[in-house]
Motif scaffolding. Structure first.
Motif, PDB file in Angstrom:
ATOM      1  N   SER A 182      34.395  45.884  33.798  1.00 52.65           N
ATOM      2  CA  SER A 182      35.597  46.293  33.086  1.00 52.65           C
ATOM      3  C   SER A 182      36.862  46.185  33.926  1.00 52.65           C
ATOM      4  CB  SER A 182      35.460  47.729  32.569  1.00 52.65           C
ATOM      5  OG  SER A 182      35.283  48.630  33.643  1.00 52.65           O
ATOM      6  N   SER A 183      36.746  46.184  35.243  1.00 48.25           N
ATOM      7  CA  SER A 183      37.939  46.026  36.073  1.00 48.25           C
ATOM      8  C   SER A 183      37.548  45.576  37.475  1.00 48.25           C
ATOM      9  CB  SER A 183      38.742  47.334  36.160  1.00 48.25           C
ATOM     10  OG  SER A 183      38.031  48.311  36.916  1.00 48.25           O
ATOM     11  N   THR A 184      38.503  44.953  38.152  1.00 49.96           N
ATOM     12  CA  THR A 184      38.328  44.553  39.544  1.00 49.96           C
ATOM     13  C   THR A 184      39.617  44.831  40.295  1.00 49.96           C
ATOM     14  OG1 THR A 184      39.160  42.281  39.324  1.00 49.96           O
ATOM     15  CG2 THR A 184      36.840  42.661  38.758  1.00 49.96           C
ATOM     16  N   SER A 185      39.511  45.074  41.567  1.00 52.12           N
ATOM     17  CA  SER A 185      40.708  45.239  42.392  1.00 52.12           C
ATOM     18  C   SER A 185      40.404  44.801  43.816  1.00 52.12           C
ATOM     19  CB  SER A 185      41.199  46.687  42.381  1.00 52.12           C
ATOM     20  OG  SER A 185      40.227  47.560  42.939  1.00 52.12           O
ATOM     21  N   PHE A 186      41.441  44.306  44.478  1.00 50.48           N
ATOM     22  CA  PHE A 186      41.296  43.760  45.826  1.00 50.48           C
ATOM     23  C   PHE A 186      42.545  44.062  46.623  1.00 50.48           C
ATOM     24  CE2 PHE A 186      42.441  40.360  48.770  1.00 50.48           C
ATOM     25  CZ  PHE A 186      41.300  40.231  49.537  1.00 50.48           C
ATOM     26  N   SER A 187      42.386  44.369  47.896  1.00 47.43           N
ATOM     27  CA  SER A 187      43.538  44.513  48.787  1.00 47.43           C
ATOM     28  C   SER A 187      43.108  44.144  50.197  1.00 47.43           C
ATOM     29  CB  SER A 187      44.104  45.938  48.752  1.00 47.43           C
ATOM     30  OG  SER A 187      43.127  46.871  49.205  1.00 47.43           O
ATOM     31  N   ASP A 188      44.032  43.552  50.930  1.00 50.87           N
ATOM     32  CA  ASP A 188      43.712  43.130  52.292  1.00 50.87           C
ATOM     33  C   ASP A 188      45.010  42.970  53.065  1.00 50.87           C
ATOM     34  OD1 ASP A 188      42.092  42.402  54.416  1.00 50.87           O
ATOM     35  OD2 ASP A 188      42.181  40.265  53.921  1.00 50.87           O
ATOM     36  N   SER A 189      44.922  43.144  54.353  1.00 48.30           N
ATOM     37  CA  SER A 189      46.063  42.907  55.233  1.00 48.30           C
ATOM     38  C   SER A 189      45.521  42.572  56.608  1.00 48.30           C
ATOM     39  CB  SER A 189      46.978  44.142  55.311  1.00 48.30           C
ATOM     40  OG  SER A 189      46.264  45.257  55.846  1.00 48.30           O
ATOM     41  N   LYS A 231      51.209  37.807  60.165  1.00 43.88           N
ATOM     42  CA  LYS A 231      50.650  38.921  59.421  1.00 43.88           C
ATOM     43  C   LYS A 231      50.719  38.648  57.924  1.00 43.88           C
ATOM     44  CE  LYS A 231      55.010  41.505  59.378  1.00 43.88           C
ATOM     45  NZ  LYS A 231      55.666  42.800  59.711  1.00 43.88           N
ATOM     46  N   TRP A 232      49.885  39.366  57.175  1.00 43.49           N
ATOM     47  CA  TRP A 232      49.880  39.211  55.730  1.00 43.49           C
ATOM     48  C   TRP A 232      49.364  40.478  55.077  1.00 43.49           C
ATOM     49  CZ3 TRP A 232      45.892  37.729  58.785  1.00 43.49           C
ATOM     50  CH2 TRP A 232      44.609  38.136  58.388  1.00 43.49           C
ATOM     51  N   THR A 233      49.714  40.644  53.817  1.00 42.16           N
ATOM     52  CA  THR A 233      49.146  41.705  52.988  1.00 42.16           C
ATOM     53  C   THR A 233      49.034  41.145  51.581  1.00 42.16           C
ATOM     54  OG1 THR A 233      49.435  43.985  52.184  1.00 42.16           O
ATOM     55  CG2 THR A 233      51.420  42.690  52.487  1.00 42.16           C
ATOM     56  N   GLU A 234      47.957  41.498  50.892  1.00 45.05           N
ATOM     57  CA  GLU A 234      47.711  40.950  49.568  1.00 45.05           C
ATOM     58  C   GLU A 234      46.947  41.966  48.732  1.00 45.05           C
ATOM     59  OE1 GLU A 234      46.228  36.753  47.540  1.00 45.05           O
ATOM     60  OE2 GLU A 234      45.832  37.149  49.670  1.00 45.05           O
ATOM     61  N   SER A 235      47.265  42.038  47.436  1.00 46.07           N
ATOM     62  CA  SER A 235      46.545  42.924  46.538  1.00 46.07           C
ATOM     63  C   SER A 235      46.549  42.322  45.134  1.00 46.07           C
ATOM     64  CB  SER A 235      47.176  44.324  46.499  1.00 46.07           C
ATOM     65  OG  SER A 235      48.497  44.257  45.994  1.00 46.07           O
ATOM     66  N   SER A 236      45.526  42.674  44.346  1.00 44.66           N
ATOM     67  CA  SER A 236      45.431  42.173  42.981  1.00 44.66           C
ATOM     68  C   SER A 236      44.525  43.086  42.177  1.00 44.66           C
ATOM     69  CB  SER A 236      44.876  40.742  42.957  1.00 44.66           C
ATOM     70  OG  SER A 236      43.568  40.719  43.497  1.00 44.66           O
ATOM     71  N   GLU A 237      44.641  42.998  40.857  1.00 46.14           N
ATOM     72  CA  GLU A 237      43.778  43.770  39.977  1.00 46.14           C
ATOM     73  C   GLU A 237      43.657  43.066  38.641  1.00 46.14           C
ATOM     74  OE1 GLU A 237      45.627  47.562  39.692  1.00 46.14           O
ATOM     75  OE2 GLU A 237      47.255  46.871  38.400  1.00 46.14           O
ATOM     76  N   ALA A 238      42.544  43.319  37.955  1.00 48.78           N
ATOM     77  CA  ALA A 238      42.309  42.702  36.657  1.00 48.78           C
ATOM     78  C   ALA A 238      41.505  43.653  35.778  1.00 48.78           C
ATOM     79  CB  ALA A 238      41.558  41.378  36.817  1.00 48.78           C
ATOM     80  N   THR A 239      41.713  43.556  34.484  1.00 49.83           N
ATOM     81  CA  THR A 239      40.914  44.313  33.512  1.00 49.83           C
ATOM     82  C   THR A 239      40.293  43.326  32.525  1.00 49.83           C
ATOM     83  OG1 THR A 239      42.836  44.652  32.069  1.00 49.83           O
ATOM     84  CG2 THR A 239      42.351  46.364  33.702  1.00 49.83           C
ATOM     85  N   LEU A 240      39.086  43.658  32.043  1.00 49.13           N
ATOM     86  CA  LEU A 240      38.357  42.795  31.122  1.00 49.13           C
ATOM     87  C   LEU A 240      38.051  43.575  29.856  1.00 49.13           C
ATOM     88  CD1 LEU A 240      37.282  42.273  34.259  1.00 49.13           C
ATOM     89  CD2 LEU A 240      36.016  40.449  33.128  1.00 49.13           C
ATOM     90  N   SER A 241      38.206  42.910  28.694  1.00 46.48           N
ATOM     91  CA  SER A 241      37.986  43.554  27.395  1.00 46.48           C
ATOM     92  C   SER A 241      36.958  42.771  26.593  1.00 46.48           C
ATOM     93  CB  SER A 241      39.297  43.615  26.605  1.00 46.48           C
ATOM     94  OG  SER A 241      40.303  44.285  27.336  1.00 46.48           O
ATOM     95  N   TYR A 242      36.233  43.481  25.712  1.00 44.94           N
ATOM     96  CA  TYR A 242      35.171  42.887  24.909  1.00 44.94           C
ATOM     97  C   TYR A 242      35.279  43.372  23.471  1.00 44.94           C
ATOM     98  CZ  TYR A 242      33.330  42.242  29.620  1.00 44.94           C
ATOM     99  OH  TYR A 242      33.191  41.901  30.941  1.00 44.94           O
ATOM    100  N   ASP A 243      34.700  42.591  22.542  1.00 39.04           N
ATOM    101  CA  ASP A 243      34.689  43.033  21.158  1.00 39.04           C
ATOM    102  C   ASP A 243      33.380  43.754  20.830  1.00 39.04           C
ATOM    103  OD1 ASP A 243      32.687  41.120  20.718  1.00 39.04           O
ATOM    104  OD2 ASP A 243      34.047  39.670  19.797  1.00 39.04           O
ATOM    105  N   GLY A 244      33.218  44.145  19.564  1.00 33.20           N
ATOM    106  CA  GLY A 244      32.045  44.910  19.165  1.00 33.20           C
ATOM    107  C   GLY A 244      30.748  44.141  19.224  1.00 33.20           C
ATOM    108  N   ASN A 245      30.798  42.807  19.341  1.00 32.19           N
ATOM    109  CA  ASN A 245      29.595  41.990  19.468  1.00 32.19           C
ATOM    110  C   ASN A 245      29.250  41.676  20.915  1.00 32.19           C
ATOM    111  OD1 ASN A 245      29.038  41.652  16.652  1.00 32.19           O
ATOM    112  ND2 ASN A 245      30.753  40.214  16.538  1.00 32.19           N
ATOM    113  N   GLY A 246      30.005  42.267  21.840  1.00 31.69           N
ATOM    114  CA  GLY A 246      29.741  42.042  23.251  1.00 31.69           C
ATOM    115  C   GLY A 246      30.373  40.788  23.812  1.00 31.69           C
ATOM    116  N   HIS A 247      31.329  40.182  23.078  1.00 30.56           N
ATOM    117  CA  HIS A 247      31.992  38.970  23.537  1.00 30.56           C
ATOM    118  C   HIS A 247      33.210  39.317  24.393  1.00 30.56           C
ATOM    119  CE1 HIS A 247      29.458  36.680  20.945  1.00 30.56           C
ATOM    120  NE2 HIS A 247      30.001  37.117  19.828  1.00 30.56           N
TER     121      HIS A 247
END
Length: 328
Positions: free
Chosen positions: A113-120, A127-143
């Motif tokens: 249902s979700s992912t997140s990442f961070s690094d530095s 030097k560097w720093t990076e971050s990201s996030e995502a959410t995933l959605s589905y319908d009633g048939n599991g698609h």
């Protein structure tokens, strides 16, 4: 080039499903309210038939049915569940990279249902720093119906300072349990420059013999993902696949960068082989073939492994979520 919607970044990318490739109940539950499936990779709950390998990727399961790790010739993706995360280590020619870790959550159906990442970091004065996030959605048939996310990265490289931000989305259109279209869009901004990209996949179903008995995902319908993310779909990490498999697809791309719009179009033709038990044995895209192999989870079964080796062909026509920045 896409930022791979799943969980891995920058070299490690990914994305989940229920207890196999069967339809599930409504999935409008709260994000992160569930746990990982104990029937990962199982496509037939009656027999325990489950995906063991695809191409160079092989999956290893825990005794309780959850995924332990996935590996190929170049690396290993390890799953842990307290807390929920996926870790990647590159292993090639004696080289072992530092571990990259993605935090994940599951809904009550066992889908990601979700992912997140961070690094530095700091290396050789840069030097560097990076971050990201995502959410995933589905319908009633599991698609899987939607993946949406954002990220940012900043740092110095060879004396040059960069600051990038991006947003992206994947929208999947289903009708009558068939995947008709996937649209990926991204907007990226860095140091005053703006780049956008849209990629549209449209699928055609013109061969009635391509029945997908276990609603499996196949390479023909996962090309919009990167390799490891595709495998996650095959072992039940991205919801339920279509009831039929497509015979062809059209891809149309629009990219805006360097002040100009660039377009491209491609066509693809698909074919499939099926084992005697109905599982997909291979999927071909144009002239390239991709093979699946299976084993059985610990469950009473009347089937034997000989079933897996027997193919009945129903056709012989041939066969991200984060994108690395182009700006810096």
């Amino acid at each position: 080039m896409k930022r791979i919607v799943s969980l891995l970044l920058p070299s490690f990318l990914m994305a989940v499903m229920c207890v196999g490739f069967v339809s599930c109940s409504s999935d409008d539950d709260k994000e992160g309210s569930g746990s990982a499936s104990t029937s990962a990779g199982v496509i037939d709950k009656k027999t325990g038939l489950r995906v063991k390998a695809f191409g160079d990727y092989k999956v290893y399961y825990l005794d309780d049915g959850r995924i332990d790790y996935i590996r190929d010739n170049y690396g290993k993706w390890s799953f842990s569940y307290s807390p929920n995360k996926i870790s990647f280590t590159e292993t090639y020619n004696g080289y072992n990279s530092d571990e990259e870790v993605i935090r994940v959550s599951y809904n009550s159906s066992g889908y990601l249902s979700s992912t997140s990442f961070s690094d530095s970091g700091l290396y050789d004065g840069e030097k560097w720093t990076e971050s990201s996030e995502a959410t995933l959605s589905y319908d009633g048939n599991g698609h899987l119906t939607k993946i949406a996310g954002s990220g940012k990265a900043s740092g110095t490289e060879k004396g040059y300072t960069y600051n990038d931000t991006w947003t992206f989305s994947y929208t999947l259109t289903w009708r009558n349990n068939l995947l008709l279209q996937v649209v990926w869009t991204e907007k990226e901004t860095g140091n005053g420059e703006i780049e956008t990209e849209t990629e549209t996949w449209s699928f055609a179903y013109e061969n009635d013999s391509y029945e997908n008995e276990y609603k499996q995902w196949t390479p023909s319908i996962t090309q919009w993902l990167d390799d490891i993310e595709e495998f996650f779909a095959y072992v039940g990490l991205l919801g339920v696949g279509p009831k039929m498999l497509p015979s062809s697809a059209e891809k149309y791309e629009e990219e805006y960068y360097d002040g100009k719009m660039h377009t491209d179009e491609d066509s693809y033709w698909f074919g499939y082989g099926f084992n005697k038990n109905g599982a997909v044995s291979y999927s071909s895209i144009n002239s390239t073939r991709y093979d699946f192999s299976y084993d059985y989870a610990e469950i009473n079964s009347k089937n034997t492994r000989s079933d897996i080796s027997q193919e009945r062909e129903r056709g012989n026509t041939l066969h991200r979520l984060f994108k690395r920045s182009r700006i810096h």
